[in-house]
Design an enzyme around this catalytic site. Sequence first.
Site, PDB file in Angstrom:
ATOM      1  N   HIS A 237      20.175 -21.318 -55.093  1.00  0.00           N
ATOM      2  CA  HIS A 237      21.246 -20.961 -56.025  1.00  0.00           C
ATOM      3  C   HIS A 237      20.867 -21.253 -57.476  1.00  0.00           C
ATOM      4  O   HIS A 237      21.738 -21.316 -58.347  1.00  0.00           O
ATOM      5  CB  HIS A 237      22.552 -21.679 -55.679  1.00  0.00           C
ATOM      6  CG  HIS A 237      23.071 -21.354 -54.317  1.00  0.00           C
ATOM      7  ND1 HIS A 237      23.657 -20.140 -54.005  1.00  0.00           N
ATOM      8  CD2 HIS A 237      23.085 -22.080 -53.166  1.00  0.00           C
ATOM      9  CE1 HIS A 237      24.005 -20.138 -52.733  1.00  0.00           C
ATOM     10  NE2 HIS A 237      23.678 -21.291 -52.204  1.00  0.00           N
ATOM     11  N   ARG A 294      27.433 -23.910 -73.110  1.00  0.00           N
ATOM     12  CA  ARG A 294      26.226 -24.432 -73.767  1.00  0.00           C
ATOM     13  C   ARG A 294      25.217 -23.299 -73.909  1.00  0.00           C
ATOM     14  O   ARG A 294      25.462 -22.178 -73.468  1.00  0.00           O
ATOM     15  CB  ARG A 294      25.602 -25.540 -72.899  1.00  0.00           C
ATOM     16  CG  ARG A 294      25.361 -25.071 -71.457  1.00  0.00           C
ATOM     17  CD  ARG A 294      24.578 -26.063 -70.634  1.00  0.00           C
ATOM     18  NE  ARG A 294      24.589 -25.743 -69.221  1.00  0.00           N
ATOM     19  CZ  ARG A 294      23.858 -24.831 -68.621  1.00  0.00           C
ATOM     20  NH1 ARG A 294      23.033 -24.072 -69.340  1.00  0.00           N
ATOM     21  NH2 ARG A 294      23.924 -24.635 -67.313  1.00  0.00           N
TER      22      ARG A 294
END
Length: 502
Positions: A237, A294
């Site tokens: 993932h 971010r």
Amino acid sequence: MRKITKLLVANRGEIALRVMRSAREMGIKTVAIYSEADRQALHVRYADEAVCVGPPASSASYLRMDVILEVCQRLGVDAIHPGYGFLSENAEFAQKVQEAGITFIGPSPEAIELMGSKLAAKAAVAQYNIPMVPGTEYAITDVEAAKEIATQVGFPILIKASAGGGGKGMRVVQHVSEFEEQMQLAVSEATSAFGNGSVFIEKYIGSPRHIEIQVLGDTHGNIVHLFERECSIQRRHQKVIEEAPSAVLTPELRAAMGRCAVDVARACDYVGAGTVEFLLDENMNFYFLEMNTRLQVEHPVTEQITGLDLVKEQILIAEGNPLSFSQEDLTINGHALELRVYAEDPANNFLPDIGTLTTYKRPQGLGVRVDDGFEEGMEIPIYYDPMIAKLVTFGKDRQEAIEKMIRAIEEYQITGIETTLPFGKFVMEHEAFRSGNFDTKFIERYFQNPSVLSAAPRQDEEEIAAVLATLFAGQLKKATTAPAAQGGTTTGISDWRKNRLK
């Protein structure tokens, strides 16, 4: 407006270097922090000032908010860039930075906290009619009630940690008989990883593509998107290869996803650089997944196709400047690819392979960019993420970017450890990737036999072998009457190679 004059980068490695380079171009002094394990790191040598903040473990160094803020006060730092990882999505840290009178180069603590919870994020964007995967809109703790909901949604389903990321606290459940055990495992893993066992349920989309949209927002209410990145080549993932733009998005779909991404950012009054992630199913339906508050690891591919320096944009926004461009000013130019070069062994389930960089020589040339934090002879520390570098190529189109990536991988010389470079070449040469017909199941479908990395010769090597065999057979017949024919064999191969490479 508040002009930033001294910037502390609360991070390490390649991202610390990358931020410092842009800051230096803007005339901003930089401060590095480092652990005892990173004493000789390149970002430490590059910065104008550097301070050791503790032992090797992240918890004793790079995650020490109090120590980092004390360094800022002592050295007269007026801004902190958190990079990615570590404290970059920590709302408490962003709040403490603000309270200390220091500029945090990122979104508000409130936006970080809101988008840090997948359930809270879903609730926040619901008013904008953002497409979402069918499932629950709240945390589930009662196993029997959760099982009933899962049955209504329809198996297979996905159990996900609300506070999670990187695949932790995530379980795919194919049948109702497996549900109870898998939910307990998901809750346990989420509690261990994030200190929060809250989970929720979504319909499992078996073979999606992972598409993310880069957004920028300023303090004047302007929000734009910088198009998409395709991030579907993943292991555990986690992304390994990214590209911009995606090979499958139409202009209409790109515009629709871009509008949704801007609305997601608007839902939390977002300021700075952020990324809105979507799943794209086989029918080209997209669903909101989450927002990363971010700078992303893969931001260079967006920089390549837009011509923008995202770190400089972050700093300008943090200083209070409005965006210098509108959505209409932005266009896609060319195509970019990024390979994350990890110290991992692809032939052994991508397990970390920590060691010394006995040989380390970067590829060069037009359209090749390497963001790294290492040099020859350095050790890859065991304490941190095993990424060595980000190898980025750029071309006028996808085909050219792929060919440049293959060439760059072949030129990248690393010995002493195993890396993901051979895997990157495998992907670049695979028909599914080259055709654009792939999804997040690429490794599962095509990389079940990792021995192909060492066993499969290059196409031209196969052809050379065939030419050699033919020429050798012919020379055997002439061996007794033409002993000098060996030189002719070499010339023949040379001529063949020249012709082939035209």
